[in-house]
Structure formats: C-alpha cells, structure tokens
Write an enzyme that holds these catalytic residues in place. Sequence first.
Site, mmCIF file in Angstrom:
data_model
loop_
_atom_site.group_PDB
_atom_site.id
_atom_site.type_symbol
_atom_site.label_atom_id
_atom_site.label_comp_id
_atom_site.label_asym_id
_atom_site.label_seq_id
_atom_site.Cartn_x
_atom_site.Cartn_y
_atom_site.Cartn_z
ATOM 1 N N ASP A 101 5.443 -4.763 -0.075
ATOM 2 C CA ASP A 101 6.283 -3.647 0.359
ATOM 3 C C ASP A 101 5.365 -2.551 0.876
ATOM 4 O OD1 ASP A 101 8.463 -1.992 0.796
ATOM 5 O OD2 ASP A 101 8.810 -1.523 -1.317
ATOM 6 N N PHE A 140 11.216 0.823 1.378
ATOM 7 C CA PHE A 140 12.348 -0.109 1.437
ATOM 8 C C PHE A 140 12.084 -1.326 2.325
ATOM 9 C CE2 PHE A 140 14.326 4.313 1.620
ATOM 10 C CZ PHE A 140 14.258 4.512 0.240
ATOM 11 N N HIS A 141 10.880 -1.909 2.237
ATOM 12 C CA HIS A 141 10.518 -3.051 3.077
ATOM 13 C C HIS A 141 10.053 -4.255 2.255
ATOM 14 C CE1 HIS A 141 9.439 -0.012 6.532
ATOM 15 N NE2 HIS A 141 10.744 -0.143 6.353
ATOM 16 N N PRO A 142 10.778 -4.707 1.244
ATOM 17 C CA PRO A 142 10.293 -5.861 0.474
ATOM 18 C C PRO A 142 10.369 -7.155 1.289
ATOM 19 C CG PRO A 142 12.510 -5.275 -0.237
ATOM 20 C CD PRO A 142 12.062 -4.198 0.712
#
Length: 548
Positions: free
Chosen positions: A308, A483-485
């Site tokens: 992330d 918010f980039h898993p």
Amino acid sequence: MVTAEFDYVVVGAGTAGCLLANRLSANPAHRVLLIEAGGPDNYPWIHIPVGYLYCIDNPRTDWRYRTAAVAGLQGRSLLYPRGRTLGGCSSINGMIYMRGQARDYAHWAAVTGDAAWNWESCLHDFRAHEDHYRMAAPPNVAWQQFHAAGGEWRIERQRLRWDILDAFAEAAGQAGLPASDDFNQGNNEGVGYFEVNQRSGWRWNASKAFLRPIRRQRPNLEVWTGCTVDRLQLTSVPNQGLTCTGVTLRREGTAITVHARREVVLSAGAVGSPVILQRSGLGPAELLQAHGIPVQQHLPGVGQNLQDHLQLRMVFRVQGVKTLNTQAASLWGKAMIGLQYLLTRSGPMSMAPSQLGAFARSRPELAWPDLQYHVQPLSLEAFGEPLHPFPAFTASVCQLNPASRGHIRLGSADPDSAPVIQPDYLSAAEDQATAVRAITLTRQIVAQPALARFQPSELKPGASLTSAEALVAAAGRIGTTIFHPVGTARMGHPDDPQAVVDSHLRVRGVARLRVVDASVMPTITSGNTNSPTLMIAEKAARWILAGT
C-alpha cells in the site's frame, strides 16, 4: 437450498467486476451473474465529488475495516476504507486517473514471463475503455498515441484552481521538477493538476460507466446486491485436481448455491478476494487449519504480499492566501460553495480529495520518480475531523514502490467476521530512509521563492525535527494509508511458490477459477491504483472469453 445456474459468475461489483460483467455479457448467449455485498449506488453523496467525505466510514458504502496495530506507525490502527456498493472503490475513491509507469509493467512482464503485461500491451487495454477529454480537441498525434475517445471511462480536467496550489507547482519547478500536463505517458515525473474520473462535475464510477448503459438491454446479465459470499464450490476430480463449480452465498437471509458452467471470477478486491479464497480452503495450510477449514489446496501466497502507499501528510500554515480552511469556515462560505456547485458544477464541491500532483525522485541517481505528492489547499488533524481554523495547505507525499510487505488473513471461518489487515508500513529500512528523504525534499520545495510571499510555516511534522531518527518517528506519527492495497493474490511465474495466479490470472491448481482485481498485482503501480485495476479487467475479459 435454492440453486441457480449461469455461465459466468463474477464475485464483486467493484471496479473490475463492473467492467467484466459488461464484457462477458456482450454475447447474448452468455448468462452472467454479478454479485455485490453492498447495495445500489443510489446514495447521492456517491455522485457529488466531495461526497467521499460522507461515504468513507459509512456502512452504506464502506466495509469500514480497521488495520491491526502497525508497529511502524507507533502502534496505531488505521481506518481502511473499501467500497461496499455498486462501483466498489470507484464510488468512494479520490477519482484520480493514473496509470503508473512503464517500468511497473516491465517488472510485471518479467516476474510472470509474459510479455502481455508490458507497457505497450497494457497501454492498448487502458485505451480500450478510455474517453479522454483531450481527444475532443483537434487531432494531435502525441495524444492519439496515449489516449482514446468513445470508451466508457471518462477522464476530464478538474473544474477549479487555487493560488496556493499554483504557487506550490511553481516552487516545485524552482526545486527542479518539470511541469507536466499528462502523468500517463509512461514516466510521470513532473508537477501539474491531476486529471479525474468525472463527467461535467459529477463523479464517474464503474457502475455508471459499465453497468447502467447495458442493464436494461441485456436480459442475460443479472446483478444481485446484498449478497454475502460464504465460499467457493470446489469439486475434486481424480487425476484432474480441483475444479471451481460455483459459489455459496446468502441473499436476504436465503442460502443460495450458484453454479457456473464456464468460470467463477473473484473480483472482491485486495482484501475481499484472498479472504474468500482462504475461507474456501485455498491458502496457507497452517492458517486454514487454525480456523478449522479443510485444506483444499495449499497456496502459501494467498493473503501475503500486501502493499500500500503510505502518505506522509505534511501541513504548512500560510498567510495572505485563500485555502479551503478559511473559505468553509462560516455558514455563508459553505452556502456560497454549495451555490457555486449547484449553478456551475465547479468549486470546492467538485474537488477530488487532491488536486495538484507531483512525481519526484528522492535521490538524483534514480532513473524514475519514486515519490508522489497529493497537494491540497486545506489541512486537518485526521480524516473526518474539522478543518483547521487558519489558512494552511497539506503536501502529502508517498513512496511509490515500498519494500514493506504486510498480509490479509481471515478473522474466522464466519463470512461476517472482519479480516485481519496488517500493512506493516515502514517495516523495511529502505522505506524508512525514503521517508526521511521525502520529508527533506518537501521542505526544500516549500522553501523556494514562489511560496515565500505566503510565509509558510511547518505545522506537521514540525520544523524542529531534523535528525533521521526523529523524522522516521515523525513519519510513523503522521503517516496514513492512501487507500491503495494490492498484491494479496499475486500473479507470477509457474515456478514461483508464492504466486497465487498465473499470468492469465487463473488460480493455481484450480480449474475454472480466476482472480481479477488489484490483488493480482505482483508489485504496486507508481500511483493511484483504480485505473490499473480496470486495465487488468479489460485484459482478463479477453482471456476469459477466449478460454485462455
């Protein structure tokens, strides 16, 4: 138990799932079911760009996950939003259109041994669904090489500018960053305003793009909302291995087994997909046994490799310039903001969470940018809290290619239990060193003449912190997810024991089952991950239809 049968079953009506449902149902001979745990995307705040403030941590639109305590963040636990409505995360995200860099896809091609993942091939799939505002202008060979018109995925300019952001862009130029009017040509180094997934000032999500235009015209496509998937249906055939034949779910209290004649496609996201796999007996054997789940296939990589982008939100107080802090400080100011949006679909209510972007190298010897800035004309203590009562801006900087790796694990065999999410930010020494350099570079930009007239003073993390040790600790205090898993069911070469899917996204050892979402990324892309997820789905849809 109620049963149903379709040709294709897509689990998750988020970014990837909406595109897949569109492409797979284009042939009227294919019966397609799209399953979503959340409800319809008819909540008004989904569609007003600033409405992300009311969608995140709202049970109507968000799974409302929390991470485990993260040692690198001073033991803090973070809110971990994931979309829970038609459109998934594209209904609650920052709307920024970003592909990443050519080097990201060269790496994917290398680790999978498949040239289909190189930049040139992926560019074709980005363009396949693109409707870029620039293509309405007189023909330009350069734009035509990189962009397209007429697709479902709308990209537009933002509908406002801020003097403080223009000054930051000028300062970045003085610090050595070139101006950029397109971050999506393969190397995104530079500074400029982000382009966004909006249409005329409204959010443009995957549901609007890929579902709404076709649902009434395609009786062969069904969309079920309010569904909780229990597990995949797996059948063992002697001498042939496992085959996925469908899914078991609950809908409005009714247990339903859905059979898939052709394929099941998991598109539940980097959190949801690995947990469904694990609950179905596909994952690390030790983890499954600990939860009393029979092991169908030992796949040690399921839930591992979580990556992330950790953003370091540096805040600078300023004077003599308008920011949202002061503009929205009064009822009159808020009323004027609302009126501006009502009349022109512009102004602060049309804002993406971040307006100005920059990509920079933390070290001059790097051949590519390894830092991304999201610069905002506002500041606050934490998401969901009030804006500061004084003018300020936030320069949020993240490391694009972190070395730290976390994991996703089911909390129990109960489908309603929350997963265990451990991002393990800043666990790698390399990431700690880059965080120090990122803070130092930000200070250098803010110290340039272009911002001097606004007298910026560093509020967070604090100008008195200068040692590497102090800055690593500060990064742990101010760092938060962007918010980039990705990466929790990653693709890889056939001889890679940690790869969950092959280069065509087929789950190893299980026939008729694929994973198509951000979880298959072997490494995170250099920027926002929503549009790369659409590209993955575009490519996968062709393979699924071809049976390859």
